[in-house]
Scaffold this active site. Structure first.
Site, PDB file in Angstrom:
ATOM      1  N   ARG A   1      -2.541  -1.976  -3.708  1.00 63.23           N
ATOM      2  CA  ARG A   1      -3.705  -1.066  -3.289  1.00 63.23           C
ATOM      3  C   ARG A   1      -3.703  -0.150  -4.302  1.00 63.23           C
ATOM      4  O   ARG A   1      -2.566   0.746  -4.256  1.00 63.23           O
ATOM      5  CB  ARG A   1      -3.636  -0.744  -1.980  1.00 63.23           C
ATOM      6  CG  ARG A   1      -4.931   0.199  -1.771  1.00 63.23           C
ATOM      7  CD  ARG A   1      -4.992   0.749  -0.467  1.00 63.23           C
ATOM      8  NE  ARG A   1      -6.266   1.399  -0.321  1.00 63.23           N
ATOM      9  CZ  ARG A   1      -5.956   2.866   0.165  1.00 63.23           C
ATOM     10  NH1 ARG A   1      -5.161   3.362   0.790  1.00 63.23           N
ATOM     11  NH2 ARG A   1      -7.313   3.605   0.304  1.00 63.23           N
TER      12      ARG A   1
ATOM     13  N   ASN B   1       0.862  -1.247   0.002  1.00 63.39           N
ATOM     14  CA  ASN B   1      -0.151   0.026  -0.009  1.00 63.39           C
ATOM     15  C   ASN B   1       0.928   0.992   0.121  1.00 63.39           C
ATOM     16  O   ASN B   1       1.289   1.546   0.965  1.00 63.39           O
ATOM     17  CB  ASN B   1      -1.165  -0.023   1.178  1.00 63.39           C
ATOM     18  CG  ASN B   1      -1.906   1.275   1.462  1.00 63.39           C
ATOM     19  OD1 ASN B   1      -1.905   2.092   0.434  1.00 63.39           O
ATOM     20  ND2 ASN B   1      -2.910   1.011   2.353  1.00 63.39           N
TER      21      ASN B   1
ATOM     22  N   ARG C   1     -12.427  15.290   7.400  1.00 61.49           N
ATOM     23  CA  ARG C   1     -13.319  15.748   6.044  1.00 61.49           C
ATOM     24  C   ARG C   1     -14.665  16.013   6.359  1.00 61.49           C
ATOM     25  O   ARG C   1     -15.162  15.296   7.216  1.00 61.49           O
ATOM     26  CB  ARG C   1     -13.357  14.701   4.910  1.00 61.49           C
ATOM     27  CG  ARG C   1     -11.925  14.416   4.503  1.00 61.49           C
ATOM     28  CD  ARG C   1     -11.978  13.162   3.369  1.00 61.49           C
ATOM     29  NE  ARG C   1     -10.952  12.287   3.868  1.00 61.49           N
ATOM     30  CZ  ARG C   1     -10.703  11.001   3.476  1.00 61.49           C
ATOM     31  NH1 ARG C   1     -11.589  10.452   2.844  1.00 61.49           N
ATOM     32  NH2 ARG C   1      -9.636  10.264   3.899  1.00 61.49           N
TER      33      ARG C   1
ATOM     34  N   HIS D   1     -12.977   2.739  -0.484  1.00 59.33           N
ATOM     35  CA  HIS D   1     -13.097   1.497   0.864  1.00 59.33           C
ATOM     36  C   HIS D   1     -13.625   0.349  -0.094  1.00 59.33           C
ATOM     37  O   HIS D   1     -14.336  -0.622   0.980  1.00 59.33           O
ATOM     38  CB  HIS D   1     -13.887   2.127   1.842  1.00 59.33           C
ATOM     39  CG  HIS D   1     -13.399   2.933   2.807  1.00 59.33           C
ATOM     40  ND1 HIS D   1     -13.897   3.909   3.374  1.00 59.33           N
ATOM     41  CD2 HIS D   1     -11.910   3.639   3.080  1.00 59.33           C
ATOM     42  CE1 HIS D   1     -13.496   5.113   4.125  1.00 59.33           C
ATOM     43  NE2 HIS D   1     -12.144   4.518   3.719  1.00 59.33           N
TER      44      HIS D   1
ATOM     45  N   GLU E   1      -8.102  -5.275   4.924  1.00 57.82           N
ATOM     46  CA  GLU E   1      -7.933  -4.719   3.588  1.00 57.82           C
ATOM     47  C   GLU E   1      -6.716  -5.655   3.073  1.00 57.82           C
ATOM     48  O   GLU E   1      -6.681  -6.106   1.937  1.00 57.82           O
ATOM     49  CB  GLU E   1      -7.717  -3.306   3.533  1.00 57.82           C
ATOM     50  CG  GLU E   1      -8.971  -2.717   3.910  1.00 57.82           C
ATOM     51  CD  GLU E   1      -8.846  -1.262   3.887  1.00 57.82           C
ATOM     52  OE1 GLU E   1      -8.734  -0.762   5.064  1.00 57.82           O
ATOM     53  OE2 GLU E   1      -9.099  -0.533   2.713  1.00 57.82           O
TER      54      GLU E   1
END
Ligand code: AMP
Length: 396
Positions: free
Chosen positions: A89, A8, A239, A178, A382
Site C-alpha cells: 500500500r 501496509n 480530522r 481510500h 483493502e
C-alpha cells in the site's frame, strides 16, 4: 499453491497479510509494531487463527521483516516457496501513478519524490518496500496507490480555484484517498446487484476513523471528498474535514498558533474528538444516547456534512443506482446510515429499518423493495483488493 503478501507499512509499524492467490483465503496475518523503540512487538496469526505474540527490540523495518519471517517459519509455513509477489500500500501516487505499478528503482525514486505531498505516509511506505525487497529479493513487488482510483476525476473535480501557476508548480490539486477501498466496494456492489459496473452510477461512503465519499460513474471515480491530503471533506474521528481556509489564517494571527499547531489541531484534535471529546464513534453514540449535548452536536455535524456530499454527488452523477456504506461506522452503525439517508424518498432512496438493523455481517441490501436506489452495506477489504491488483500486474 501460490500466495501474495500484502504489506501496509507505517513509520514505526507494519501490517501484513498472506493471501492465497486462487481461493483468496487469508493464510496468515500479523502486525510488527513499535519499531525503533526499546521494546517492539510482533503478533502473528496463522491460517487456523492461532495467535502468537512476542516482545523484543526491533531496530528498523528490515529487522521487522526478519521477525515476520521467523514467525512464518515457527508456524510451519515456507512463505518464500509459495510467494508470487508482494503488494504494497502506498498512500500518495500523485498525478504520476494511475494504476498498480511494479516497483523498480525509478518507481522507488518517484515514491520518495512524492513525499513532499505526503510527508507522514510515503517515507513510511517506502521503508516497508525497501525492507520487503531485501526479505524477498526474487519476487516482484507492486505498489498499489490510495490515490490511483481517483486519477479518472475530471479537471473540474480535482482543480482548486487558486492561482494556476502556483498550483502547478507545487502540484496543489485534489488527489483523493481510500481509492483501494472505493474501488473494491464499487466492484463488489456491482457484483452483488448482478449488473456490470460500467452500467451503474454509485455513491460509496467509506466511514471509518478516516472517512471519505466517492462518486463512481461506470466504475470510474468522478469525484471524492478528500483532497490534496486526507483532511478535506467529511467529519472524521480526529480530522475536521471541510473548513473555511480563512479560519486557519485567523487562528494563526489571532490565537498565535504556528503552522504546525494548526496542522495538529485540524488533523489530530478536531472532528468528533474536537466536538465531543471522543474520537471513537461508538463512544460518541453512547454519550449522545445518554443526553450529552456535545456528542449530539458532533453527530449532527457529521450527518449534515455527509448529506451535503450525497446531494452533490446525486447531482454530479445525474441520479444514482447504488449507494454503499463501508468501513467501521458504515458497516456497523444503523443509526448513522439511517440518519444520513433520512427523508430522501422523493429521490428514490428508502431504507428498510428491519434490514438496516439486521445483525448480518456480509454484503447486504438495506433498502426497501420499493426503493429505486439500492442501498447496500459492503464490508471493505483493502488487503484483498491490493492482492488482486498485485496479481493482475504480475500476471498471476
Ligand atoms: P475503521 O477506521 O474502519 O476501523 O473504523 C473505525 C470507526 O468505526 C471508529 O470510529 C469506531 O467507533 C467505528 N465503529 C466500529 N464499530 C461501530 C459500531 N458498532 N457502531 C458505531 N461505530 C462503530
Amino acid at each position: 499453491m501460490s500466495a501474495v503478501l500484502v504489506v501496509n507499512s507505517g513509520s514505526s509499524s507494519f501490517k501484513y497479510q498472506l493471501i492465497d492467490a486462487e481461493s483468496e483465503v487469508t493464510l496468515a496475518s500479523g502486525l510488527v509494531e513499535r519499531i525503533g523503540e526499546p521494546t517492539g512487538g510482533a503478533t502473528h496469526t496463522d491460517a487456523a487463527g492461532e495467535r502468537t505474540s512476542l516482545e523484543l527490540e526491533i531496530v528498523d523495518h528490515t529487522a521487522g521483516f526478519a521477525v515476520m519471517l521467523e514467525a512464518f517459519a515457527a508456524s510451519g509455513v515456507d512463505v518464500v516457496a509459495d510467494l508470487v509477489a508482494v503488494g504494497h500500500r502506498v498512500v500518495q501516487g500523485g498525478a504520476r501513478f494511475f494504476e498498480p505499478t511494479i516497483i523498480t528503482d525509478l518507481v522507488r525514486i518517484n515514491i520518495d519524490e512524492l513525499s513532499g505531498l505526503a510527508p507522514l505516509h510515503n517515507p513510511a511506505n517506502l521503508a516497508g518496500i525497501i525492507a520487503a525487497q531485501k526479505a524477498f529479493p526474487d519476487v516482484s513487488h507492486v505498489a498499489v496507490f490510495d490515490t490511483a482510483f481517483h486519477q479518472t476525476m475530471p479537471p473540474a473535480s480535482y482543480t482548486y480555484a487558486i492561482d494556476a501557476a502556483l498550483a502547478e508548480k507545487y502540484r496543489v490539486r485534489r488527489y483523493g484517498f481510500h481509492g483501494t477501498s472505493h474501488r473494491f466496494v464499487a466492484h463488489a456492489a456491482a457484483e452483488f446487484v448482478g449488473r456490470p459496473v460500467e452500467d451503474l452510477r454509485q455513491i460509496v461512503l467509506h466511514l471509518g476513523n478516516g472517512a471519505s465519499m466517492c462518486a463512481v460513474d461506470g466504475g470510474r471515480s468522478i469525484d471524492t471528498s478528500m483532497g490534496m491530503t486526507p483532511l478535506e471533506g467529511l467529519v472524521m474521528g480526529t480530522r475536521s474535514g471541510d473548513i473555511d481556509p480563512a479560519v486557519l489564517l485567523y487562528l494563526q494571527r489571532r490565537a498565535g498558533l504556528s503552522a504546525d499547531e494548526v496542522d495538529t489541531l485540524l488533523n489530530k484534535r478536531s472532528g468528533l474528538l474536537g466536538l465531543s471529546g471522543r474520537g471513537d464513534m461508538r463512544d460518541v453514540q453512547t454519550a449522545a444516547d445518554a443526553g450529552d449535548e456535545a456528542a449530539k452536536l458532533a453527530l449532527d455535524v457529521y450527518v449534515h456534512r455527509a448529506r451535503s456530499y450525497i446531494g452533490a454527488y446525486l447531482v454530479e452523477l445525474r441520479g444514482v443506482d447504488v449507494i454503499s456504506f463501508t468501513a467501521g461506522v458504515g458497516e456497523n452503525s444503523p443509526l448513522l446510515r439511517s440518519r444520513i439517508l433520512a427523508g430522501l424518498e422523493s429521490f428514490g432512496i428508502e431504507i428498510d429499518p428491519v434490514l438496516n438493523t439486521s445483525p448480518d455481517r456480509g454484503a447486504r441490501v438495506i433498502s426497501t423493495e420499493n426503493s429505486r436506489v439500492t442501498v447496500l452495506v459492503v464490508p471493505t477489504n483493502e488487503e484483498l483488493e491490493i492482492a488482486r491488483q498485485t496479481l493482475a500486474v504480475v500476471g498471476g
